[in-house]
Design a protein around this motif. Structure first.
Motif, PDB file in Angstrom:
ATOM      1  N   SER A 123       0.844  -1.186   0.000  1.00 29.02           N
ATOM      2  CA  SER A 123       0.000   0.000   0.000  1.00 29.02           C
ATOM      3  C   SER A 123       0.882   1.240   0.000  1.00 29.02           C
ATOM      4  CB  SER A 123      -0.892  -0.016   1.238  1.00 29.02           C
ATOM      5  OG  SER A 123      -1.520   1.216   1.388  1.00 29.02           O
ATOM      6  N   THR A 124       0.527   2.203  -0.841  1.00 25.88           N
ATOM      7  CA  THR A 124       1.379   3.394  -0.957  1.00 25.88           C
ATOM      8  C   THR A 124       1.362   4.235   0.309  1.00 25.88           C
ATOM      9  OG1 THR A 124      -0.497   4.481  -1.946  1.00 25.88           O
ATOM     10  CG2 THR A 124       1.145   3.622  -3.432  1.00 25.88           C
ATOM     11  N   ILE A 125       0.350   4.063   1.135  1.00 29.24           N
ATOM     12  CA  ILE A 125       0.225   4.941   2.293  1.00 29.24           C
ATOM     13  C   ILE A 125       1.182   4.531   3.411  1.00 29.24           C
ATOM     14  CG2 ILE A 125      -1.513   3.754   3.682  1.00 29.24           C
ATOM     15  CD1 ILE A 125      -2.948   6.431   3.881  1.00 29.24           C
ATOM     16  N   LEU A 143      -7.749   5.692   6.089  1.00 30.21           N
ATOM     17  CA  LEU A 143      -7.467   5.628   4.657  1.00 30.21           C
ATOM     18  C   LEU A 143      -6.880   4.276   4.272  1.00 30.21           C
ATOM     19  CD1 LEU A 143      -5.964   9.000   3.477  1.00 30.21           C
ATOM     20  CD2 LEU A 143      -8.189   8.052   3.029  1.00 30.21           C
ATOM     21  N   PHE A 163      -8.760   1.944   1.491  1.00 29.83           N
ATOM     22  CA  PHE A 163      -8.193   1.548   0.211  1.00 29.83           C
ATOM     23  C   PHE A 163      -7.895   0.059   0.146  1.00 29.83           C
ATOM     24  CE2 PHE A 163      -8.044   5.992  -0.213  1.00 29.83           C
ATOM     25  CZ  PHE A 163      -8.189   6.202  -1.560  1.00 29.83           C
ATOM     26  N   VAL A 168      -9.700  18.574   4.049  1.00 30.01           N
ATOM     27  CA  VAL A 168      -9.028  17.300   3.799  1.00 30.01           C
ATOM     28  C   VAL A 168     -10.024  16.273   3.284  1.00 30.01           C
ATOM     29  CG1 VAL A 168      -7.782  15.412   4.887  1.00 30.01           C
ATOM     30  CG2 VAL A 168      -7.228  17.754   5.474  1.00 30.01           C
ATOM     31  N   PHE A 222     -10.206  14.269  -0.231  1.00 32.11           N
ATOM     32  CA  PHE A 222     -10.348  12.818  -0.229  1.00 32.11           C
ATOM     33  C   PHE A 222     -11.437  12.390  -1.218  1.00 32.11           C
ATOM     34  CE2 PHE A 222     -12.793   9.384   1.978  1.00 32.11           C
ATOM     35  CZ  PHE A 222     -11.946   8.340   1.658  1.00 32.11           C
ATOM     36  N   MET A 266     -10.665  10.985  -5.068  1.00 37.39           N
ATOM     37  CA  MET A 266     -11.070   9.601  -5.241  1.00 37.39           C
ATOM     38  C   MET A 266     -12.067   9.450  -6.377  1.00 37.39           C
ATOM     39  SD  MET A 266     -10.172   7.050  -3.771  1.00 37.39           S
ATOM     40  CE  MET A 266     -11.548   6.116  -4.401  1.00 37.39           C
ATOM     41  N   MET A 283      -9.193   9.194  -9.260  1.00 38.46           N
ATOM     42  CA  MET A 283      -8.570   7.883  -9.159  1.00 38.46           C
ATOM     43  C   MET A 283      -9.486   6.748  -9.615  1.00 38.46           C
ATOM     44  SD  MET A 283      -7.153   5.806  -5.986  1.00 38.46           S
ATOM     45  CE  MET A 283      -6.041   6.871  -5.239  1.00 38.46           C
ATOM     46  N   ASP A 316      -4.007   3.777  -4.970  1.00 44.30           N
ATOM     47  CA  ASP A 316      -2.964   4.541  -4.319  1.00 44.30           C
ATOM     48  C   ASP A 316      -3.588   5.155  -3.066  1.00 44.30           C
ATOM     49  OD1 ASP A 316      -1.107   6.301  -3.496  1.00 44.30           O
ATOM     50  OD2 ASP A 316      -0.742   7.227  -5.442  1.00 44.30           O
ATOM     51  N   ALA A 317      -3.373   4.483  -1.942  1.00 47.18           N
ATOM     52  CA  ALA A 317      -4.037   4.912  -0.712  1.00 47.18           C
ATOM     53  C   ALA A 317      -3.559   6.276  -0.264  1.00 47.18           C
ATOM     54  CB  ALA A 317      -3.792   3.890   0.391  1.00 47.18           C
ATOM     55  N   LEU A 318      -2.395   6.674  -0.735  1.00 47.06           N
ATOM     56  CA  LEU A 318      -1.838   7.948  -0.294  1.00 47.06           C
ATOM     57  C   LEU A 318      -2.368   9.102  -1.126  1.00 47.06           C
ATOM     58  CD1 LEU A 318       0.146   9.123   1.671  1.00 47.06           C
ATOM     59  CD2 LEU A 318       1.963   8.705   0.067  1.00 47.06           C
ATOM     60  N   PRO A 353      -5.203  10.692  -1.812  1.00 47.49           N
ATOM     61  CA  PRO A 353      -5.956  11.814  -1.247  1.00 47.49           C
ATOM     62  C   PRO A 353      -5.092  12.726  -0.390  1.00 47.49           C
ATOM     63  CG  PRO A 353      -7.136   9.772  -0.916  1.00 47.49           C
ATOM     64  CD  PRO A 353      -5.798   9.406  -1.442  1.00 47.49           C
ATOM     65  N   ILE A 354      -4.130  12.134   0.295  1.00 44.30           N
ATOM     66  CA  ILE A 354      -3.283  12.950   1.160  1.00 44.30           C
ATOM     67  C   ILE A 354      -2.284  13.736   0.323  1.00 44.30           C
ATOM     68  CG2 ILE A 354      -1.578  12.843   2.991  1.00 44.30           C
ATOM     69  CD1 ILE A 354      -3.165  10.533   4.108  1.00 44.30           C
ATOM     70  N   PHE A 367       5.721  12.584  -0.421  1.00 41.02           N
ATOM     71  CA  PHE A 367       4.467  11.896  -0.738  1.00 41.02           C
ATOM     72  C   PHE A 367       4.527  11.299  -2.134  1.00 41.02           C
ATOM     73  CE2 PHE A 367       1.772  14.472   2.449  1.00 41.02           C
ATOM     74  CZ  PHE A 367       2.053  13.545   3.413  1.00 41.02           C
TER      75      PHE A 367
END
Lengths: 265, 461, 468
Positions: free
Chosen positions: B248-250, B309, B313, C229, C233, C237, C241, C249-251, C253-254, C307
């Motif tokens: 997972s990228t997070i 998050l 995901f 935020v 998100f 999304m 995405m 890509d879970a990151l 939104p951040i 990031f």
């Protein structure tokens, strides 16, 4: 050098095809592998600890409920991926890809971080949790061509690299072309398979006399074509395995499937 | 709201150097106790070396277990020091002053505990991994075999060793003025040793200037290292495609914020212990707990957002193995129990409790809640690593489970004992509260009168 | 003893010695004097171009989703820049940084401009494919149970509407004391007086007024941040995405939100520079504001890289075909010419320029970097959204099987729409700037109370109050 190139048909690339339709789950391959490759004796205790080492294993799956249950076997061995996930993660280059398409393990370099096995989607790498031991009566059956691995390192199927090396060396020396399906070249499991479910060979092989391709190359080509039965295990991961599986054909339904196929759905 | 205890320099010296010049009975008892616990862990390690990794609970397919969990946990704790020292120093938060050094020392000992927890005992052949040189160095120079720079296990030692060196330097530079004070107050051999350690500190303006510049430079330079360390530790897991729930990228930011969460909580625990054990109530006041409590609320909420998050995901992938793994985590005993404990202890109880001023200002409550956070965070790492490795893939033949063996548990406990031992010994040799920082705060302190109200102020420029 | 050489919390150095009483007069006058006739006319005309562009888009090009990538990118860009600019007021206020006092108003006004973005967002409701065509989504959809396939639309519109109104509310809240001052300074009986009387509510400056005021600002500010935020998100999304199968890509939104904060600071610095240079507030805006913000911008630029790299390394190392295609779509393939400038303008440039103390501590340096960051963010949004919308017809919900071609902007619609919308934002800002003081009068006066000069041994030092 030039002489050699006449006798071989270019760079070798070893590959295997596994026809699941032919597999009876007899485990002959497992035993053959065990004795060829000096694999420690898997005692009952080791199985209970889930630390048994089987370079090739027959996974057995059931489909359906009891009276109509169908049993599925899938022989699973190292897929020798061209894009192997286990290779980049090894900190000491103990596992790497050689020029003949094999994913090889260098026991001396291995420090046992076990990162490679975590990254192997097929779970086909094995760790020596204990120092291997053989009873005195079995010590003489150890294969002198294969290293006995100590505890603390990873090991896995090598496509019997010792046999490949010995045979290719001999044929190169005698200036002869390797014959496809040569029993001295085939891995132990392939030789042991009573139904010829396992087929091994060089993908780039072309018979210099007849111009024919190797059996495995033909199988791969045919089975992976539009209506063929072939597939790569977990192909969607893009690991590009060198083992091609051929689906089981169900006589009753005419529709084929099996338990290990992991395409989404 | 803020209490202003104005102390003169003599009193500060007397209070804070007391531990160095007098050794109470409990200190010996505590050192013996933790020493014994540590030695038990060390003998467990000896047994492991002799017998092989078979003595642990590891098996196929769970090849990583309590050691790696513990490693990630200690790396997480080590983020406390830099968070408190560097970031709060750069943002000039006044309340950091009495706890900076304790936090930095916590960092260093947590890092050594982490090194003990994984690379040393975790590898199959530690003797091959560390002899003749650690695996990260080119060990087979003549044959041109280099370490595999693509492997996360080569990035790891690079980042961690840099971090260890940088944070040790950080402590040492901040120690210089205090070492000089000890030198001036001691005699005999002790004086010789401290004179050597303080590098001839005289307190000249030039020395002060250099010390300040070095401190600020190190704070700024250590920040990228701080970020890289846990990112890289997270990439040990996240770059892999073979294990569910890891790819997972997070992971990098999620691990960092989790590390800050558990690290800052550990500092708060340490603050309470310092007040009780070393009687530092004049220096560490409820105001400090209040401030760190507020910081913790922000960190905790941010961490929770990342956690959310990560889960969202994971489910978004719609991949069967991923969803099977998540089901295992949440619904299957004993993982479900651990998951509930993890969520309640690391987030629900503490963050709710910190919203109350009375909790933030109470030593006991802060102690309890921050201990809970770290219980939860240990479980969090356990729940990421072990259920992921239980391989809920399509190859159901290879599903497995894991239970740590007694040997593993003893060694995990030993790392905790090592940390306590380290802190105790450090406090005997060096002051745990930076004297010069406190004195500076006393001098900078001012008051401004607005109408009838007096507002605390501090001198700038 | 100069350990606290203010390298962090900067206090107006060249400003600030405006006497307490003069603050009211100078600021109230300044807000009356600005002459903005010509800029207003020019930007009004340019805004009209936006309508032309929009009409061409709707009536000539139609409502196929591929043509609307630039529109989605525009909304994302405005969301990332103007709607995150109020954070430059909210965050330092929560952290009690004194430098924000003279500039927080400049940031808050951007909260009002969120309304423009709200209007631009409306057409997207028709463009976003519903869940019924089988794309992945976070949201629940069940045709059998009657759960609407439009849940992403519903959530997104709820959040975006609330965010826009929260921005307006925050501006109004912070203006209360100033409206009261303006009310007291206007002549009795004029319309102006009546308006300000209405706007200032029942403010008479009692201590309970102030107490409530500070708490409200804190709470509304915190909610604005959380909602911001959350909107990032949702928007990143559902409008980006999830249109690309296999992009997990879970990151993201951040990354999207952090990039937005960077652009928010950048848009703020540029605005502040314009006001400093042409607006006549030189006594209030000075080096300290630029310095404090340039550090923030620098940190956010580094964060951008972290990031981005965190996402990149996972997808690249994983190397599944689905991941490789996504990377090719967004970074190496059809949008590489957009990605390279983004990388330079959002990270490499700021790093190489702002690592020098002298540049960070200047007025022009951060401004130039900010302009770069804004252009970079704009291109970044184009890369992400146009890229995502170019594949929205892909039927497979698991992986991308081919990388679509680059979609270039249409001058007649996309470019005009972009120019028009950005002009509309500027126009609105100018109109607001004409009505209200651009410096927070109340906060500026508070600062004067907390500040004290004092002799300390042989030097003169500044003592600064830290309430609470």
């Amino acid at each position: 050098m030039s002489d050699n190139s006449v006798k071989t048909s270019g760079k070798r690339k070893w590959s295997m095809a596994v026809d699941i339709d032919k597999c009876t789950g007899c485990q002959a391959c497992v035993v053959a592998c065990q004795s060829e490759n000096n694999i420690p004796i898997n005692t009952e205790d080791l199985f209970k600890q889930r630390r048994a080492i089987q370079w090739i294993r027959i996974e057995r799956y059931w489909e359906g409920e009891f009276p109509n249950a169908k049993v599925r076997f899938i022989p699973l061995l190292c897929q020798h991926c061209d894009n192997a996930p286990c290779e980049p993660v090894c900190p000491v280059y103990a596992t790497y890809h050689n020029q003949e398409g094999l994913n090889v393990q260098v026991y001396n370099r291995c420090i046992g971080s076990r990162l490679c096995v975590n990254n192997c989607p097929y779970h086909i790498r094995f760790f020596n949790f204990w120092e291997p031991s053989w009873t005195d009566s079995l010590k003489n059956q150890l294969n002198p061509d294969v290293t006995v691995r100590s505890r603390g390192i990873m090991e896995k199927c090598t496509f019997c690299i010792q046999r490949i090396r010995r045979t290719t060396r001999e044929s190169d020396k005698n200036n002869q072309q390797l014959k496809d399906g040569d029993r001295r070249l085939n891995p132990a499991c392939v030789n042991a398979c009573p139904t010829d479910a396992l087929v091994f060979g060089d993908l780039n092989y072309v018979d210099l006399d007849t111009g024919e391709k190797s059996k495995v190359a033909k199988l791969k080509e045919e089975s992976l074509s539009k209506n063929g039965r072939g597939y790569k295990l977990m192909g969607e991961l893009g690991t590009e395995p060198n083992v091609t599986y051929l689906k089981k054909v169900d006589a009753d339904s005419g529709h084929s499937s099996h338990g290990g196929d992991s395409s989404h759905g | 709201m803020q209490e202003h205890v104005q102390l003169d320099q003599k009193e500060i010296n007397k209070d804070l150097l007391d531990t160095i010049f007098h050794t109470p009975m409990w200190w010996y008892l505590a050192v013996t106790f933790f020493g014994v616990v540590f030695l038990i862990g060390a003998s467990a390690f000896g047994y492991l070396l002799n017998q092989g990794l078979g003595v642990t609970g590891l098996n196929r397919p769970v090849f990583w277990g309590a050691y790696v969990v513990n490693f990630v946990f200690w790396i997480g704790i080590s983020h406390a020091g830099i968070m408190i020292s560097a970031i709060l120093r750069l943002t000039q938060a006044e309340w950091r002053r009495p706890i900076t050094r304790a936090a930095e020392v916590l960092t260093v000992f947590a890092l050594t505990a982490a090194l003990m927890a994984a690379p040393l005992v975790h590898t199959g052949r530690p003797w091959r991994a560390f002899l003749p040189t650690p695996w990260i160095l080119p060990y087979d120079f003549a044959r041109g075999i280099w370490p595999n720079i693509r492997s996360p296990f080569v990035w790891d030692p690079m980042a961690i060793s840099t971090y260890l060196v940088a944070s040790s330097l950080f402590i040492f530079i901040a120690l210089l003025p205090d070492l000089a004070i000890i030198r001036d107050r001691s005699t005999g051999l002790r004086r010789v040793i401290y004179s050597f350690l303080c590098l001839g500190w005289r307190g000249t303006p030039r020395q002060w200037k250099l010390q300040i510049v070095a401190g600020i430079l190190l704070s700024a330079l250590v920040l990228p290292v701080f970020v890289s360390v846990h990112s890289i530790v997270s990439w040990d897991f996240a770059v892999q495609i073979g294990t569910e729930g890891w790819h997972s990228t997070i992971f990098a930011p999620y691990f960092i914020i989790g590390a800050i969460h558990s690290g800052v909580a550990a500092v708060a625990t340490l603050m309470a212990v310092m007040v009780w054990v070393w009687k530092l109530h004049k220096y560490i006041t409820p105001d400090h707990f209040d401030a760190i409590g507020r910081l913790l609320i922000v960190v905790g909420l941010t961490w929770f957002f990342f956690f959310f998050l990560e889960w969202v995901f994971a489910l978004y992938t719609l991949e069967d193995p991923e969803i099977a793994m998540r089901k295992l985590q949440v619904f299957q005993w004993p993982w479900s129990g651990m998951f509930a404990v993890f969520l309640i202890t690391s987030f629900i109880i503490p963050v709710t409790a910190w919203l109350f001023r009375a909790v933030r200002r109470s030593l006991l409550w802060m102690f309890i809640t921050t201990i809970l956070v770290n219980v939860g965070m240990w479980l969090e790492r356990f729940l990421i690593i072990v259920p992921g490795l239980m391989r809920r893939t399509h190859l159901v033949f290879d599903w497995g489970s894991y239970q740590p063996s007694i040997i593993e548990l003893l060694m995990v406990i030993a790392t905790f004992a090592w940390l306590c031992l380290g802190m105790l010994v450090f406090s005997k040799i060096f002051p745990l509260v930076p004297l010069f920082d406190i004195k500076e705060a006393m001098i900078n302190r001012e008051k401004i009168k607005i109408g009838r109200k007096e507002i605390p102020a501090s001198i700038r420029e | 003893m100069d350990r606290n050489v203010s390298d962090v919390v900067a206090i107006d150095r060249n400003v600030s010695d405006v006497a307490f009483k003069n603050v009211n007069n100078t600021l109230v006058e300044a807000s009356n004097q600005t002459n903005l006739k010509w800029p207003l006319i020019i930007f009004a005309i340019l805004s009209l171009l936006g309508f032309v562009g929009f009409s061409i888009k709707v009536f000539v090009e139609g409502v196929g989703s591929q043509q609307w990538g630039y529109h989605a990118a525009l909304v994302a860009f405005l969301l990332s820049s103007i709607q995150s600019a109020p954070m430059v007021a909210i965050a330092p206020r929560v952290a009690k940084a004194h430098w924000r006092r003279s500039t927080s108003r400049i940031a808050e006004i951007f909260g009002l401009l969120g309304i423009v973005n709200l209007l631009l967002f409306i057409p997207l409701m028709w463009i976003l494919p519903s869940l019924a065509d089988g794309r992945r989504s976070l949201w629940f959809y069940d045709a059998l149970e009657g759960v609407s396939p439009y849940s992403p639309h519903i959530w997104a519109i709820l959040a975006i509407v609330v965010l826009a109104f929260l921005g307006v509310f925050y501006l109004w809240l912070s203006l209360l004391p100033d409206f009261a001052i303006l009310r007291d300074h206007s002549k009795v009986g004029t319309v102006r007086k009546k308006i300000f009387k209405f706007l200032s509510g029942r403010w008479w400056g009692s201590s309970s007024n102030w107490y409530m005021h500070k708490h409200r600002l804190g709470i509304v500010g915190a909610h604005y941040f959380m909602l911001l935020v959350f909107v990032h998100f949702l928007y990143s999304m559902d409008f980006c995405m999830s249109l690309v199968p296999g992009w997990i890509d879970a990151l993201f939104p951040i990354t999207h939100a952090a990039n937005a904060l960077q652009a928010g600071v950048a848009v703020f610095i540029v605005t502040m520079y314009i006001i400093y240079r042409f607006g006549g507030y030189r006594e209030y805006i000075g080096l300290d504001q630029f310095w404090a913000l340039s550090r923030l911008l620098f940190a956010l630029s580094l964060l951008w890289f972290w990031f981005w790299f965190s996402s990149f390394i996972i997808l690249w190392y994983g190397g599944k075909p689905s991941e490789r295609f996504v990377l090719e779509l967004l970074m190496a393939g059809p949008y590489i010419y957009v990605f390279i400038p983004v990388f330079i303008l959002n990270f490499a440039g700021p790093l190489l320029i702002m690592m020098w103390n002298a540049v960070r501590k200047s007025i022009l340096g951060p401004t130039i970097v900010s302009i770069g960051v804004l252009i970079g963010t704009m291109l970044d949004r184009v890369r992400l959204y146009v890229g995502a919308y170019s594949v929205s017809t892909e039927p497979d919900k698991y992986a991308l099987h081919s990388v679509p071609n680059t979609i270039w902007p249409q001058f007649s619609s996309d470019v005009l729409l972009w120019i028009g919308s950005i002009s509309a934002v500027i126009l609105l800002y100018l109109m607001v700037a004409k009505l209200i003081p651009l410096v927070n009068i109340a906060e500026q006066k508070e600062l004067l109370l907390y500040k004290l000069h004092k002799e300390f041994h042989r030097t003169k030092v500044m003592v600064l109050g830290k309430p609470e």
